[in-house]
Motif scaffolding. Sequence first.
Motif, PDB file in Angstrom:
ATOM      1  N   PHE A  27      96.574  77.222  27.164  1.00 36.57           N
ATOM      2  CA  PHE A  27      96.151  77.731  28.466  1.00 36.57           C
ATOM      3  C   PHE A  27      94.866  78.534  28.369  1.00 36.57           C
ATOM      4  N   LEU A  28      94.835  79.554  27.531  1.00 41.80           N
ATOM      5  CA  LEU A  28      93.685  80.450  27.502  1.00 41.80           C
ATOM      6  C   LEU A  28      92.423  79.745  27.012  1.00 41.80           C
ATOM      7  N   ILE A  29      92.529  78.995  25.915  1.00 36.47           N
ATOM      8  CA  ILE A  29      91.343  78.314  25.382  1.00 36.47           C
ATOM      9  C   ILE A  29      90.812  77.267  26.363  1.00 36.47           C
ATOM     10  N   PRO A  30      91.662  76.372  26.936  1.00 32.87           N
ATOM     11  CA  PRO A  30      91.124  75.447  27.953  1.00 32.87           C
ATOM     12  C   PRO A  30      90.551  76.171  29.169  1.00 32.87           C
ATOM     13  N   PHE A  31      91.184  77.282  29.576  1.00 32.47           N
ATOM     14  CA  PHE A  31      90.662  78.046  30.707  1.00 32.47           C
ATOM     15  C   PHE A  31      89.271  78.578  30.411  1.00 32.47           C
ATOM     16  N   LEU A  32      89.051  79.112  29.211  1.00 32.66           N
ATOM     17  CA  LEU A  32      87.738  79.637  28.845  1.00 32.66           C
ATOM     18  C   LEU A  32      86.695  78.520  28.781  1.00 32.66           C
ATOM     19  N   VAL A  33      87.094  77.345  28.319  1.00 30.74           N
ATOM     20  CA  VAL A  33      86.160  76.212  28.278  1.00 30.74           C
ATOM     21  C   VAL A  33      85.751  75.804  29.689  1.00 30.74           C
ATOM     22  N   VAL A  34      86.730  75.697  30.591  1.00 27.96           N
ATOM     23  CA  VAL A  34      86.421  75.332  31.970  1.00 27.96           C
ATOM     24  C   VAL A  34      85.586  76.414  32.639  1.00 27.96           C
ATOM     25  N   LEU A  35      85.892  77.690  32.355  1.00 27.98           N
ATOM     26  CA  LEU A  35      85.111  78.792  32.912  1.00 27.98           C
ATOM     27  C   LEU A  35      83.669  78.734  32.435  1.00 27.98           C
ATOM     28  N   LYS A  36      83.472  78.415  31.175  1.00 27.23           N
ATOM     29  CA  LYS A  36      82.109  78.295  30.637  1.00 27.23           C
ATOM     30  C   LYS A  36      81.344  77.170  31.325  1.00 27.23           C
ATOM     31  N   ILE A  37      82.000  76.024  31.533  1.00 33.27           N
ATOM     32  CA  ILE A  37      81.326  74.906  32.193  1.00 33.27           C
ATOM     33  C   ILE A  37      80.991  75.249  33.642  1.00 33.27           C
ATOM     34  N   SER A  38      81.881  76.008  34.311  1.00 34.27           N
ATOM     35  CA  SER A  38      81.641  76.364  35.711  1.00 34.27           C
ATOM     36  C   SER A  38      80.438  77.282  35.881  1.00 34.27           C
ATOM     37  N   LEU A  39      80.025  77.966  34.814  1.00 33.02           N
ATOM     38  CA  LEU A  39      78.875  78.867  34.875  1.00 33.02           C
ATOM     39  C   LEU A  39      77.601  78.228  34.337  1.00 33.02           C
ATOM     40  N   SER A  40      77.652  76.917  34.107  1.00 28.40           N
ATOM     41  CA  SER A  40      76.482  76.208  33.604  1.00 28.40           C
ATOM     42  C   SER A  40      75.824  75.429  34.736  1.00 28.40           C
ATOM     43  N   GLU A  41      74.814  74.678  34.393  1.00 29.64           N
ATOM     44  CA  GLU A  41      74.050  73.909  35.381  1.00 29.64           C
ATOM     45  C   GLU A  41      74.176  72.427  35.076  1.00 29.64           C
ATOM     46  N   ALA A  42      74.380  71.627  36.105  1.00 29.38           N
ATOM     47  CA  ALA A  42      74.538  70.183  35.923  1.00 29.38           C
ATOM     48  C   ALA A  42      73.216  69.549  35.499  1.00 29.38           C
ATOM     49  N   THR A  43      73.310  68.510  34.675  1.00 33.99           N
ATOM     50  CA  THR A  43      72.136  67.780  34.225  1.00 33.99           C
ATOM     51  C   THR A  43      72.543  66.356  33.873  1.00 33.99           C
ATOM     52  N   ILE A  44      71.570  65.488  33.760  1.00 31.36           N
ATOM     53  CA  ILE A  44      71.839  64.104  33.360  1.00 31.36           C
ATOM     54  C   ILE A  44      71.783  64.041  31.841  1.00 31.36           C
ATOM     55  N   ALA A  45      72.914  64.177  31.223  1.00 31.30           N
ATOM     56  CA  ALA A  45      73.017  64.186  29.763  1.00 31.30           C
ATOM     57  C   ALA A  45      74.465  63.943  29.394  1.00 31.30           C
ATOM     58  N   MET A  46      74.753  64.060  28.144  1.00 32.98           N
ATOM     59  CA  MET A  46      76.117  63.938  27.658  1.00 32.98           C
ATOM     60  C   MET A  46      76.380  65.083  26.687  1.00 32.98           C
ATOM     61  N   PRO A  47      77.191  66.065  27.057  1.00 34.75           N
ATOM     62  CA  PRO A  47      77.911  66.218  28.332  1.00 34.75           C
ATOM     63  C   PRO A  47      76.964  66.576  29.471  1.00 34.75           C
ATOM     64  N   PRO A  48      77.386  66.315  30.728  1.00 33.92           N
ATOM     65  CA  PRO A  48      76.471  66.464  31.880  1.00 33.92           C
ATOM     66  C   PRO A  48      76.317  67.905  32.365  1.00 33.92           C
ATOM     67  N   TYR A  49      76.050  68.829  31.458  1.00 33.27           N
ATOM     68  CA  TYR A  49      75.796  70.220  31.850  1.00 33.27           C
ATOM     69  C   TYR A  49      74.995  70.885  30.737  1.00 33.27           C
ATOM     70  N   LEU A  50      74.226  71.893  31.125  1.00 27.57           N
ATOM     71  CA  LEU A  50      73.395  72.617  30.165  1.00 27.57           C
ATOM     72  C   LEU A  50      74.217  73.696  29.473  1.00 27.57           C
ATOM     73  N   PRO A  51      73.927  73.976  28.203  1.00 25.17           N
ATOM     74  CA  PRO A  51      74.654  75.051  27.512  1.00 25.17           C
ATOM     75  C   PRO A  51      74.274  76.416  28.081  1.00 25.17           C
ATOM     76  N   ILE A  52      75.230  77.330  28.092  1.00 23.09           N
ATOM     77  CA  ILE A  52      74.950  78.681  28.596  1.00 23.09           C
ATOM     78  C   ILE A  52      74.539  79.624  27.463  1.00 23.09           C
ATOM     79  N   PHE A  53      74.799  79.214  26.224  1.00 27.50           N
ATOM     80  CA  PHE A  53      74.349  79.988  25.066  1.00 27.50           C
ATOM     81  C   PHE A  53      73.327  79.161  24.296  1.00 27.50           C
ATOM     82  N   GLU A  54      72.206  79.742  23.977  1.00 28.21           N
ATOM     83  CA  GLU A  54      71.161  79.026  23.254  1.00 28.21           C
ATOM     84  C   GLU A  54      70.383  80.012  22.384  1.00 28.21           C
ATOM     85  N   TRP A  55      70.194  79.607  21.130  1.00 31.15           N
ATOM     86  CA  TRP A  55      69.440  80.438  20.195  1.00 31.15           C
ATOM     87  C   TRP A  55      67.951  80.154  20.352  1.00 31.15           C
ATOM     88  N   ILE A  56      67.149  81.204  20.489  1.00 29.24           N
ATOM     89  CA  ILE A  56      65.695  81.101  20.625  1.00 29.24           C
ATOM     90  C   ILE A  56      65.048  81.593  19.340  1.00 29.24           C
TER      91      ILE A  56
END
Length: 301
Positions: A27-56
């Motif tokens: 429950f908790l781990i799938p919930f956190l995964v879905v929550l992370k995806i809900s805070l991302s932005e849709a894009t044409i890719a695989m998977p179809p969303y941008l990552p919310i964490f990125e190293w610069i």
Amino acid sequence: MRVVRRLNTLRRDWLSWIPTVWLGVFFLIPFLVVLKISLSEATIAMPPYLPIFEWIEGSLLEIRLDFGNYLFLIDDPLYGAAYVESVRIALTATIITLLIGYPMAYVIATAREPRRTLLLLLVILPFWTSFLLRVYAWIAILKTNGLLNGLLMSLGVISEPLVILQTDVAVYIGIAYTYLPFMVLPLYASLSKLDRTLLEAAEDLGATPWISFLTVTLPLTLPGVVAGSLLVFVPAIGEFVIPALLGGNDTLMIGKVLWNEFFANRDWPIASAVAIMMLFVIVGPLMWLNRMNAQHEEANS
């Protein structure tokens, strides 16, 4: 003795950790995964969303949280209407299931052996067949030239076929039939533990059977009513298969919206936001019913 007590304590601690780990993994781990995806932005890719964490440059962590998906759900009336419609259909189906399931549970609880075992077996028997097959069977029963209309016309009850399939009535029938055992079994558990001497005392005091039911039977079996209602309402509010097969095009439930967003539109962030919002819609009634149940148990203790 101390060693034995220590081992018993460790055993109890390990047993208590089993449901905690189960909830964390499933429950908790799938919930956190879905929550992370809900805070991302849709894009044409695989998977179809941008990552919310990125190293610069390998040392700086950039966090990009997009709350626009939730604002979009609030601004678009389609999603609000889907939530309201899902709650309405699930609540109506739960009430219908309760009105059917309570008399069934009462008859089973008051029956003698081996008739009681046979009746319980008949309640559980539908689980032995495929869920999808049972829903498809209702199509053959409820369609215009189906078994129900044929029977009613042969008996002279109606002169022309009734339009039941692809309506909300068909959805109510499908949900009530599918989830009826989840209502009957908790009610049976409460009714089987009911002290019959209380009913005899109420009868001796001049109470009619209906008054005895309202003042004795119903209050004492309220935990079973709450448990059965939750077991029906929670899965019914997110039901997809039954509205898709038995409901019409205007039967808009949140399960259908989720399906369209994930697989038709491939907008995973919006679909995840819909799922998170649906979770909060479900949690509200759950907390209210649990509070009522706790107050009822405190009053009886």
